[in-house]
Enzyme design. Structure first.
Site, PDB file in Angstrom:
ATOM      1  CG  HIS A 187      -2.039  -1.016   1.007  1.00  0.00           C
ATOM      2  ND1 HIS A 187      -2.318  -2.003   1.912  1.00  0.00           N
ATOM      3  CD2 HIS A 187      -2.883  -1.217  -0.025  1.00  0.00           C
ATOM      4  CE1 HIS A 187      -3.294  -2.755   1.448  1.00  0.00           C
ATOM      5  NE2 HIS A 187      -3.660  -2.308   0.282  1.00  0.00           N
ATOM      6  CB  CYS A 497      -9.833  -0.742  -9.661  1.00  0.00           C
ATOM      7  SG  CYS A 497     -10.240  -1.833  -8.299  1.00  0.00           S
TER       8      CYS A 497
HETATM    9  C1  PEP Z   1      -6.624  -4.507  -5.049  1.00  0.00           C
HETATM   10  O1  PEP Z   1      -6.552  -5.337  -4.144  1.00  0.00           O
HETATM   11  O2  PEP Z   1      -6.314  -4.742  -6.252  1.00  0.00           O
HETATM   12  C2  PEP Z   1      -7.078  -3.143  -4.742  1.00  0.00           C
HETATM   13  C3  PEP Z   1      -7.283  -2.256  -5.692  1.00  0.00           C
HETATM   14  O3  PEP Z   1      -7.254  -2.843  -3.421  1.00  0.00           O
HETATM   15  P1  PEP Z   1      -6.054  -2.414  -2.416  1.00  0.00           P
HETATM   16  O4  PEP Z   1      -4.789  -2.350  -3.228  1.00  0.00           O
HETATM   17  O5  PEP Z   1      -6.448  -1.104  -1.847  1.00  0.00           O
HETATM   18  O6  PEP Z   1      -6.077  -3.510  -1.428  1.00  0.00           O
END
Ligand code: PEP
Ligand code: MG
Length: 550
Positions: A187, A497
């Site tokens: 993240h 996404c």
């Molecule tokens: C994902 O898991 O691809 C996503 C977009 O969510 P995050 O990266 O915030 O967990």
């Protein structure tokens, strides 16, 4: 000159001085408290935890040298009473500030008073106080670091950074981020990407670099410390060329997202805070495909109130105007948590109580967010999306809460719209039931970051697995195809996404699979738009000369 190799999490070139950041130096914001007793208890609990930690160190580890053992004993004594503890307690009681802030301030005041003394024993005592203060603040969840980047833009070098820490930084002063820990799709890397700063991970950081001139090459994952003058010159030229290339791309800002054979693709942006709203508009994205709403919950002392959430979502709705803005309900837990949430320790947090599970456990928190989102829907084109879904039962529960929220709003004559809803497909379970899930919502959005880790059973942050972690694994490609077909069958639009959506080498493949839209960090909107415009949705439409070139 020294050369270090890492892995690039975001491309680009940066030239500037290094600022070495050490995680231990917590900076706690002053926060007033109503309940002094609670703060004194918090301090007491932290003291017990740190005492246990220290005792464990010298009782259970290998025998320590005498000197070190003595230091630990002195630290234990400092925790058991004496003037430092009394000063902290008195500050909490008289000034009604948080325990963590009182520890930090007392530590700094003492260090200041005794700074000039040369006496070795005093110096050692101050160092002991500094160490136990850090442990105490850490035990109290003191993750509210505010990193002062200084007046000049810098390359930040850190062993480890949390999303919170990065969130608190002044983006204008950040040339690049170089870290040891954190994978390309952790993240914190995603956040650095959305800040559009070249980012390297897996670099062996040295504190001696502080203040030294450096070059970060985010294309090759290379860090040069004290670069030779010729290399510096070469990189200055490349930096300028890079800028030129970006400017060239900027010409696509108002271009439509249409393939070479005329298929329209929805190109949206992922954002993680309100500062990025302007960038979304600047790059001409068709809207927001993923608003990671965690930013309002992290780096603070307590849950945000409904009104605070509402004000932020209203701004999103108004700024985006007609454009859709997909707000993902909060995905807390695992690596995104704060002390006030009091999430019990888990053996395997990535498989733990995160995302929708935590929200359904904490319905008061969740309902406040849902109400804020529904209230804000009256001001624009807000869509709602749920993270980490694994079953229809979860949807039953969410829908029940939404009915209650709407009823409450109706009773008070508060306006709202009927929001389009969507589900993140980021667990293999959701992939397998995507047709059933699709029947209950308007869109599905593939979260390939989590979907990769759960499909491969590999922690997305585990550096030991980095060579084995393959987000282009055929299983993933198959799943994207499956979900697209299942989603369409159930009348849903299908988006991607996760970070994979920004890989312009795959844009054409996604389009040919039938994916309706891609949501990427704002900085990748234009490169992906370029890829869309040169793609063919149907291979049969590719002209003969283009087939040859391919
Ligand atoms: C994902 O898991 O691809 C996503 C977009 O969510 P995050 O990266 O915030 O967990
Ligand atoms: Mg996810």
């Amino acid at each position: 000159m020294e050369i270090y190799k890492g892995t690039s999490a975001f491309s680009g070139i940066a030239i500037g001085k290094i600022l070495y950041y050490h995680r231990g130096e917590y900076q706690i914001r002053q926060s007033m408290v109503d309940n002094v007793k609670k703060e004194l208890d918090r301090l007491d609990n932290a003291r017990t935890a740190v005492k246990n930690q220290i005792q464990h160190m010298y009782k259970n580890g290998a025998p320590l040298p005498k000197e070190q053992e003595l230091t630990l004993k002195r630290q234990l004594k400092l925790l058991s009473g004496g003037s430092f503890q009394r000063a902290v307690e008195s500050m909490i009681t008289t000034e009604k500030v948080s325990a963590a802030y009182a520890v930090q301030t007392t530590r700094d005041e003492l260090a200041n008073v005794f700074r000039k003394l040369e006496d070795e024993a005093v110096k050692e005592q101050i160092e002991n106080i500094r160490e136990i203060s850090e442990l105490l603040i850490g035990a109290m969840g003191g993750s509210h670091a505010r990193i002062n980047l200084g007046d000049e833009p810098v390359i930040l070098a850190a062993e480890q950074l949390s999303p919170n820490e990065l969130l608190e930084m002044n983006k204008a002063r950040l040339l690049a981020v170089v870290m040891h820990q954190g994978s390309v799709i952790s993240h914190v890397s995603i956040m650095a990407k959305s800040m559009e700063v070249p980012t390297l991970v897996e670099v062996e950081i040295q504190k001696e670099w502080d203040g030294h001139m450096a070059i970060v090459d985010g294309y090759t994952g290379t860090l040069y410390i004290d670069p030779e003058p010729e290399l510096l010159k070469e990189y200055e030229i490349r930096h300028a060329a890079d800028k030129e290339e970006r400017e060239e791309l900027l010409r696509l800002r108002n271009h439509k997202d249409i393939t070479a054979d005329g298929k329209e693709i929805k190109l949206l942006a992922n954002i993680g805070n309100l500062d990025d709203l302007n960038t979304v508009l600047y790059y001409g994205a068709a809207g927001i495909g993923l608003l990671r709403s965690e930013f309002q919950y992290l780096g603070r002392e307590n849950y945000p109130r409904e009104n605070e959430l509402f004000r932020a979502y209203k701004k999103v709705a108004e700024d985006m105007d007609e454009r859709p803005a997909v707000i993902r309900t909060v995905d807390l837990g695992a690596d995104r948590q704060a002390e006030y949430m009091a999430i019990p320790d888990e053996v395997n947090p990535m498989m733990g109580n995160r995302g929708i599970r935590l929200c359904l456990d904490r319905k008061k928190m969740f309902k406040a967010q849902l109400r804020a989102i529904y209230r804000a829907s009256a001001y624009g084109n807000i869509n709602l999306m749920y993270p980490m879904i694994t079953s229809e039962d979860e949807l039953d529960e969410i829908e029940k809460l939404i009915r209650e929220v709407k009823k409450g709003l109706d009773e008070k004559n508060i306006p709202y719209k009927n929001i389009r809803t969507g589900i993140m497909i980021e667990t293999p379970a959701a992939v397998m039931i995507s047709e059933e899930l699709g029947k209950r919502v308007d869109f599905l959005s593939l979260g390939t970051n989590d979907l990769t880790q759960y499909t491969l059973a590999m922690d997305r942050q585990n550096l030991l697995l980095k060579d084995k972690y393959n987000d282009h694994h055929p299983a993933l490609v198959k799943m994207i195809r499956m979900v697209t077909e299942a989603g369409h069958k159930s009348g849903c639009e299908v988006y991607i996404c996760g970070e994979l959506a920004a890989d312009s080498n795959l844009t054409e493949a996604f389009i040919q699979m039938g994916v309706d839209g891609l949501s990427v960090v704002p900085a990748c909107v234009l490169p992906v738009r370029k890829a869309i415009c040169s793609s063919y949705a149907d291979e049969a439409n590719r002209p003969a000369e283009a087939v040859k070139e391919k």
